[in-house]
Design a protein around this motif. Structure first.
Motif, PDB file in Angstrom:
ATOM      1  N   TRP A 196       0.856  -1.152   0.120  1.00  0.00           N
ATOM      2  CA  TRP A 196       0.159   0.078  -0.042  1.00  0.00           C
ATOM      3  C   TRP A 196       0.874   1.105   0.010  1.00  0.00           C
ATOM      4  O   TRP A 196       0.698   2.076  -0.695  1.00  0.00           O
ATOM      5  CB  TRP A 196      -0.968  -0.203   1.311  1.00  0.00           C
ATOM      6  N   LEU A 197       1.959   1.174   0.763  1.00  0.00           N
ATOM      7  CA  LEU A 197       2.756   2.476   0.933  1.00  0.00           C
ATOM      8  C   LEU A 197       3.404   2.781  -0.340  1.00  0.00           C
ATOM      9  O   LEU A 197       3.603   3.797  -1.043  1.00  0.00           O
ATOM     10  CB  LEU A 197       3.925   2.033   1.815  1.00  0.00           C
ATOM     11  N   TYR A 198       4.128   1.437  -1.102  1.00  0.00           N
ATOM     12  CA  TYR A 198       4.317   1.651  -2.429  1.00  0.00           C
ATOM     13  C   TYR A 198       3.669   2.167  -3.546  1.00  0.00           C
ATOM     14  O   TYR A 198       4.115   3.195  -4.150  1.00  0.00           O
ATOM     15  CB  TYR A 198       4.857   0.080  -2.854  1.00  0.00           C
ATOM     16  N   VAL A 199       2.350   1.932  -3.526  1.00  0.00           N
ATOM     17  CA  VAL A 199       1.564   2.631  -4.555  1.00  0.00           C
ATOM     18  C   VAL A 199       1.246   4.028  -4.295  1.00  0.00           C
ATOM     19  O   VAL A 199       1.243   4.694  -4.804  1.00  0.00           O
ATOM     20  CB  VAL A 199       0.038   1.564  -4.446  1.00  0.00           C
ATOM     21  N   ARG A 200       0.796   4.168  -2.978  1.00  0.00           N
ATOM     22  CA  ARG A 200       0.430   5.574  -2.365  1.00  0.00           C
ATOM     23  C   ARG A 200       1.689   6.608  -2.728  1.00  0.00           C
ATOM     24  O   ARG A 200       1.540   7.701  -2.816  1.00  0.00           O
ATOM     25  CB  ARG A 200       0.338   5.468  -0.979  1.00  0.00           C
ATOM     26  N   TRP A 201       2.900   6.214  -2.613  1.00  0.00           N
ATOM     27  CA  TRP A 201       4.061   7.008  -2.875  1.00  0.00           C
ATOM     28  C   TRP A 201       4.638   6.795  -4.076  1.00  0.00           C
ATOM     29  O   TRP A 201       5.853   7.004  -4.488  1.00  0.00           O
ATOM     30  CB  TRP A 201       5.040   6.752  -1.677  1.00  0.00           C
ATOM     31  N   LEU A 244       0.866   6.022  12.375  1.00  0.00           N
ATOM     32  CA  LEU A 244       1.410   7.055  11.882  1.00  0.00           C
ATOM     33  C   LEU A 244       1.716   7.392  10.154  1.00  0.00           C
ATOM     34  O   LEU A 244       1.675   8.213   9.744  1.00  0.00           O
ATOM     35  CB  LEU A 244       2.916   7.276  12.652  1.00  0.00           C
ATOM     36  N   ALA A 245       2.259   6.227   9.854  1.00  0.00           N
ATOM     37  CA  ALA A 245       2.527   6.116   8.436  1.00  0.00           C
ATOM     38  C   ALA A 245       1.448   6.082   7.560  1.00  0.00           C
ATOM     39  O   ALA A 245       1.531   6.756   6.639  1.00  0.00           O
ATOM     40  CB  ALA A 245       3.468   4.645   8.136  1.00  0.00           C
ATOM     41  N   ILE A 246       0.098   5.721   7.960  1.00  0.00           N
ATOM     42  CA  ILE A 246      -0.977   5.823   7.184  1.00  0.00           C
ATOM     43  C   ILE A 246      -1.374   7.154   7.237  1.00  0.00           C
ATOM     44  O   ILE A 246      -1.888   7.728   6.195  1.00  0.00           O
ATOM     45  CB  ILE A 246      -1.938   5.074   7.699  1.00  0.00           C
ATOM     46  N   GLY A 247      -1.438   7.711   8.326  1.00  0.00           N
ATOM     47  CA  GLY A 247      -2.051   9.143   8.832  1.00  0.00           C
ATOM     48  C   GLY A 247      -1.042  10.193   7.810  1.00  0.00           C
ATOM     49  O   GLY A 247      -1.592  10.843   6.949  1.00  0.00           O
ATOM     50  N   LEU A 248       0.412   9.993   7.782  1.00  0.00           N
ATOM     51  CA  LEU A 248       1.199  10.808   6.939  1.00  0.00           C
ATOM     52  C   LEU A 248       1.111  10.632   5.477  1.00  0.00           C
ATOM     53  O   LEU A 248       1.176  11.590   4.935  1.00  0.00           O
ATOM     54  CB  LEU A 248       2.783  10.579   7.490  1.00  0.00           C
ATOM     55  N   THR A 249       1.002   9.558   5.026  1.00  0.00           N
ATOM     56  CA  THR A 249       0.746   9.105   3.638  1.00  0.00           C
ATOM     57  C   THR A 249      -0.567   9.829   3.170  1.00  0.00           C
ATOM     58  O   THR A 249      -0.490  10.375   2.061  1.00  0.00           O
ATOM     59  CB  THR A 249       0.852   7.763   3.559  1.00  0.00           C
ATOM     60  N   ARG A 252       0.060  13.697   3.731  1.00  0.00           N
ATOM     61  CA  ARG A 252       1.199  14.141   3.016  1.00  0.00           C
ATOM     62  C   ARG A 252       1.506  15.690   3.242  1.00  0.00           C
ATOM     63  O   ARG A 252       1.083  16.579   2.392  1.00  0.00           O
ATOM     64  CB  ARG A 252       0.987  13.941   1.564  1.00  0.00           C
ATOM     65  N   PRO A 253       1.825  16.073   4.493  1.00  0.00           N
ATOM     66  CA  PRO A 253       2.139  17.455   4.864  1.00  0.00           C
ATOM     67  C   PRO A 253       2.930  18.066   3.847  1.00  0.00           C
ATOM     68  O   PRO A 253       3.854  17.434   3.220  1.00  0.00           O
ATOM     69  CB  PRO A 253       2.459  17.418   6.148  1.00  0.00           C
ATOM     70  N   ALA A 260      10.325  16.048  -0.848  1.00  0.00           N
ATOM     71  CA  ALA A 260      10.494  15.027  -1.857  1.00  0.00           C
ATOM     72  C   ALA A 260      10.574  15.821  -3.359  1.00  0.00           C
ATOM     73  O   ALA A 260      11.048  15.304  -3.836  1.00  0.00           O
ATOM     74  CB  ALA A 260       8.854  14.298  -2.049  1.00  0.00           C
ATOM     75  N   ALA A 261      10.088  16.969  -3.309  1.00  0.00           N
ATOM     76  CA  ALA A 261      10.287  18.068  -4.560  1.00  0.00           C
ATOM     77  C   ALA A 261      11.845  18.167  -4.773  1.00  0.00           C
ATOM     78  O   ALA A 261      12.297  18.205  -5.765  1.00  0.00           O
ATOM     79  CB  ALA A 261       9.384  18.887  -4.381  1.00  0.00           C
TER      80      ALA A 261
END
Length: 265
Positions: A196-201, A244-249, A252-253, A260-261
């Protein structure tokens, strides 16, 4: 996202099967390497971390070759196809933040592992998680979902179940059924979470790898349980890391998007 690489027409009807065959063959490459006398000798002369770490590197290289051959692309495009051309710094920043509950709790609950070595950290916290992410997420999940036309859920369920089974196969008879069930449940959920993280990021494999690295590293530094099934003191921080990982993902603050940019630039 839409595929950017085309599967050769001759393979298109059965590409899912091809992916699974390559997946199994590379996953089992350790057995083949053990047949090589010089490689087998490494297990007698050195800690198992050395030959197993080398096996992880061979597996990653084989997946790069498989992608390059099937899609007829160069190594950089193969790296990108496996999710290894994304931003490293934001991934590690994200991983450091979300795994902090594990670090803090484990450091309080346990003393530093007296058996820790540089070889064990390199193998168990870096090379093994990287090879697993390339194997299960970058290659198998990515190719089934992005290239073979599988839906997200079927690709997720198969690769997560395989990830879980990979952590219990080969365990001795001394491991009771309850512990095996716990290990299977924890690692299967972990496999789904990493996919899920792989796809969302945006298919940046360094994000699930970074989180995987952090989780393994803190576990190696401060062992709080004997197996991946864990205890409440091991699993509550894990749940905090997932939340925490799901919330931040999902949110995406801005500061994380900015990081990332900058890394992409």
């Amino acid at each position: 996202s839409k595929p950017t690489l085309a599967v050769p027409p001759v393979l298109a009807p059965c590409y899912g099967f091809v992916v699974l065959v390559v997946f199994v063959l590379v996953a089992e490459v350790r057995r083949g390497l053990r047949l090589v006398p010089g490689f087998r000798q490494l297990y007698d002369d050195y800690s198992y971390h050395l030959p197993n770490g080398l096996t992880n590197l061979v597996q990653i290289a084989l997946f790069l070759v498989a992608i390059a051959i099937v899609h007829r692309v160069g190594m950089f495009s193969a790296l990108k196809e496996l999710g290894l051309a994304g931003g490293v710094r934001p991934a590690l920043l994200f991983a450091g933040i979300v795994t902090a509950p594990m670090l803090v709790t484990y450091a309080i609950a346990s003393s530093l592992n007296p058996e820790l070595t540089a070889a064990s950290v390199l193998h168990l916290a870096v090379l093994s998680p990287l090879a697993e992410e390339v194997l299960f997420r970058g290659y198998c999940f990515g190719q089934l979902y992005r290239r073979a036309g599988w839906g997200f859920l079927p690709a997720l369920l198969l690769t997560s179940a395989a990830f879980g089974l990979g952590h219990i196969l080969g365990r001795g008879a001394e491991t009771d059924a309850g512990e095996l069930a716990g290990i299977l449940a924890v690692t299967t959920i972990g496999g789904a979470f990493f996919a899920w993280l792989y796809v969302r990021w945006d298919d940046n494999l360094y994000v699930p790898f970074g989180v995987h690295l952090g989780m393994n590293l803190w576990w190696q530094l401060f062992p709080v349980a004997e197996s991946a099934a864990g205890t409440w003191i091991a699993n509550l921080p894990r749940l905090a890391t997932l939340a925490l990982a799901i919330g931040l993902t999902l949110r995406r603050p801005r500061w994380l998007r900015t990081s990332a940019a900058k890394d992409a630039g």
